[in-house]
Design an enzyme around this catalytic site. Structure first.
Site, PDB file in Angstrom:
ATOM      1  N   TYR A  50       0.831  -1.214   0.000  1.00  0.00           N
ATOM      2  CA  TYR A  50       0.000   0.000   0.000  1.00  0.00           C
ATOM      3  C   TYR A  50       0.867   1.267   0.000  1.00  0.00           C
ATOM      4  O   TYR A  50       0.654   2.188  -0.800  1.00  0.00           O
ATOM      5  CB  TYR A  50      -0.933  -0.027   1.220  1.00  0.00           C
ATOM      6  CG  TYR A  50      -1.770   1.216   1.337  1.00  0.00           C
ATOM      7  CD1 TYR A  50      -2.879   1.403   0.509  1.00  0.00           C
ATOM      8  CD2 TYR A  50      -1.444   2.222   2.247  1.00  0.00           C
ATOM      9  CE1 TYR A  50      -3.643   2.562   0.597  1.00  0.00           C
ATOM     10  CE2 TYR A  50      -2.197   3.383   2.329  1.00  0.00           C
ATOM     11  CZ  TYR A  50      -3.297   3.540   1.508  1.00  0.00           C
ATOM     12  OH  TYR A  50      -4.039   4.686   1.583  1.00  0.00           O
ATOM     13  N   TYR A  74     -14.411  10.323  -1.073  1.00  0.00           N
ATOM     14  CA  TYR A  74     -14.778  10.109   0.337  1.00  0.00           C
ATOM     15  C   TYR A  74     -16.090  10.806   0.696  1.00  0.00           C
ATOM     16  O   TYR A  74     -17.043  10.739  -0.063  1.00  0.00           O
ATOM     17  CB  TYR A  74     -13.625  10.540   1.256  1.00  0.00           C
ATOM     18  CG  TYR A  74     -12.278  10.132   0.722  1.00  0.00           C
ATOM     19  CD1 TYR A  74     -11.981   8.780   0.549  1.00  0.00           C
ATOM     20  CD2 TYR A  74     -11.329  11.057   0.329  1.00  0.00           C
ATOM     21  CE1 TYR A  74     -10.764   8.382   0.031  1.00  0.00           C
ATOM     22  CE2 TYR A  74     -10.107  10.668  -0.192  1.00  0.00           C
ATOM     23  CZ  TYR A  74      -9.836   9.329  -0.336  1.00  0.00           C
ATOM     24  OH  TYR A  74      -8.655   8.942  -0.846  1.00  0.00           O
ATOM     25  N   VAL A 109      -4.031  12.551  -1.693  1.00  0.00           N
ATOM     26  CA  VAL A 109      -3.704  13.535  -0.667  1.00  0.00           C
ATOM     27  C   VAL A 109      -2.520  14.455  -1.065  1.00  0.00           C
ATOM     28  O   VAL A 109      -2.236  15.438  -0.383  1.00  0.00           O
ATOM     29  CB  VAL A 109      -3.514  12.774   0.672  1.00  0.00           C
ATOM     30  CG1 VAL A 109      -2.127  12.191   0.784  1.00  0.00           C
ATOM     31  CG2 VAL A 109      -3.916  13.571   1.861  1.00  0.00           C
TER      32      VAL A 109
HETATM   33  N1  GLN Z   1      -0.980   7.663   1.924  1.00  0.00           N
HETATM   34  C1  GLN Z   1      -2.250   8.209   2.302  1.00  0.00           C
HETATM   35  C2  GLN Z   1      -2.807   7.462   3.492  1.00  0.00           C
HETATM   36  O1  GLN Z   1      -2.808   6.273   3.491  1.00  0.00           O
HETATM   37  C3  GLN Z   1      -3.187   8.147   1.151  1.00  0.00           C
HETATM   38  C4  GLN Z   1      -4.525   8.726   1.477  1.00  0.00           C
HETATM   39  C5  GLN Z   1      -5.073   9.607   0.395  1.00  0.00           C
HETATM   40  O2  GLN Z   1      -4.423   9.975  -0.580  1.00  0.00           O
HETATM   41  N2  GLN Z   1      -6.279  10.030   0.609  1.00  0.00           N
HETATM   42  O3  GLN Z   1      -3.249   8.056   4.447  1.00  0.00           O
END
Ligand code: GLN
Length: 309
Positions: free
Chosen positions: A193, A245, A263
Site C-alpha cells: 500500500y 470520500y 492527498v
Molecule cells: N498515503 C495516504 C494514506 O494512506 C493516502 C490517502 C489519500 O491519498 N487520501 O493516508
C-alpha cells in the site's frame, strides 16, 4: 467553448482558491509541496492533449493508486462472477460518509470495509493482489506505465515516510486481520500500500491513464482492452460514489464525473466518450481532496457540458 479556452478559464478561476486549502503535512515530502503549483490536463480519446500549468511535474499519486490496484485485481481475477466472489464478499460498494482513514465503521461492520476507495478497502485489495501477483507493486506500475505511455518511477523516500506515519493504516489492517478479512502479514500488505501511494506521475500522465475508462475499458492509444466494459463501468461507479470520500456527493453535484483524489492534491476523472482528465493543486479541503482542483473540475465540466447527468 473549445477545450483549450475552457482549461485556461477553469485554471484562472481555480488557482486563487488554493489559498483556502491546506497542504497535507503528515510526511515531509508532502509538507514541502509548493501550494502555488497548479496543473490541469485534458486528453481526448483521439490523443489530443490540452494542458495548462504544471502538468509535467511528477508527484505521489497517493490514493489515486487505489483505482489502479483495483483494476489489477479485476484483471488477475478475471470475469465478473469471480470478481464478485473474490472481491465483493470482502469489500463493500457503499460510500462511507466518513474520512478515508476512519476506523469507526470498520469495527461496527466486522472488518468489511465500505468500499475499495477508502484506505481499509484498498488494504484488502492489496491483500488479494499479494495472492494473485508475484510482485503486486510491479503489476500496478506496469499498468500505469502502459496507460501513461511513459515509465513510472517510485519515490522510495516517500514510501519510507508513509511507513513511518502508517499507524492508522496499521490499526485498520490489524483490525481486519482480527475479523479474518486479511490473509497476509500486516507488514507485507502495508508495504504494498505505501509503495503504490508513492508511484510518481504527472497530471499529463494520469490524464492519459484515465482515457481507457472514458473509452469503455479499451485504451485508445494501444487498442488494448484493459477491462471489459462491464467492469470499467463498475470502476467508474465506485469512483463517482466513493472516490472523493465524504465529499462524493458534492463532487457528483458540482463536477458530475467519476473522480478519484489523492492527498498530494491530484484529482483524476474520466469523462465518458470524451477524455481523461487530471488536475493538480496541493492544498486540500477538509475531506482530503484538492480544493482548487475541485473548483477547476467544476468550472471545466460546466463550460464543456461534461457532467454525466
Ligand atoms: N498515503 C495516504 C494514506 O494512506 C493516502 C490517502 C489519500 O491519498 N487520501 O493516508
Amino acid at each position: 467553448m473549445n477545450i483549450s479556452d475552457a482549461i485556461i478559464r477553469a485554471a484562472d478561476v481555480a488557482r486563487p482558491q488554493a489559498r483556502r486549502g491546506r497542504v497535507a503535512d503528515y510526511i515531509p515530502q508532502l509538507r514541502a509541496l509548493d501550494p502555488e503549483l497548479f496543473g490541469l490536463a485534458v486528453i481526448e480519446l483521439d490523443g489530443s492533449e490540452h494542458v495548462v500549468g504544471d502538468v509535467d511535474i511528477a508527484f505521489p499519486i497517493q490514493s489515486m493508486s487505489k483505482v489502479f490496484s483495483l483494476i489489477v485485481a479485476m484483471q488477475k481475477i478475471g470475469g465478473e462472477q469471480d470478481v464478485h466472489r473474490q472481491i465483493w464478499q470482502r469489500v463493500g460498494r457503499e460510500p462511507s460518509g466518513d474520512p478515508f482513514n476512519s476506523l469507526v465503521q470498520l469495527e461496527h461492520e466486522c472488518g468489511i470495509p465500505r468500499n475499495p476507495m477508502i484506505n481499509a478497502g484498498a488494504l484488502v485489495i492489496d491483500d488479494l493482489l499479494i495472492e494473485h501477483c508475484a510482485d503486486p507493486v510491479l503489476s500496478i506500475r506496469q499498468l500505469v506505465g502502459e496507460l501513461a505511455g511513459d515509465p513510472i518511477e517510485i519515490d522510495f523516500e516517500v514510501a519510507a515516510a508513509e511507513n513511518d506515519a502508517s499507524q492508522r493504516n496499521r490499526a485498520m489492517a490489524s483490525l481486519m486481520a482480527a475479523f479474518g478479512n486479511l490473509n497476509n502479514d500486516v507488514d507485507k500488505v502495508l508495504e504494498v500500500y505505501n509503495t503504490q501511494c508513492s508511484l510518481m506521475m504527472s497530471a499529463r500522465q494520469i490524464a492519459r491513464a484515465m482515457r481507457f475508462l472514458a473509452n469503455d475499458g479499451t485504451d485508445p492509444a494501444s487498442g488494448r482492452q484493459v477491462l471489459p466494459s462491464s467492469l470499467a463501468k463498475r470502476v467508474m461507479a465506485l469512483m463517482l460514489t466513493c472516490g472523493t470520500y465524504d465529499a462524493a456527493g458534492e463532487f457528483a453535484f458540482s463536477v458530475g464525473l467519476p473522480c478519484k483524489s489523492g492527498v498530494a492534491g491530484g484529482i483524476m476523472a474520466a469523462a465518458p466518450d470524451h477524455s481523461g482528465i487530471c488536475v493538480w493543486s496541493p492544498p486540500l479541503d477538509s475531506s482530503g481532496s484538492s480544493l482548487a482542483g475541485r473548483v477547476a473540475l467544476h468550472e471545466l465540466t460546466d463550460r464543456l457540458n461534461l457532467s454525466i447527468f
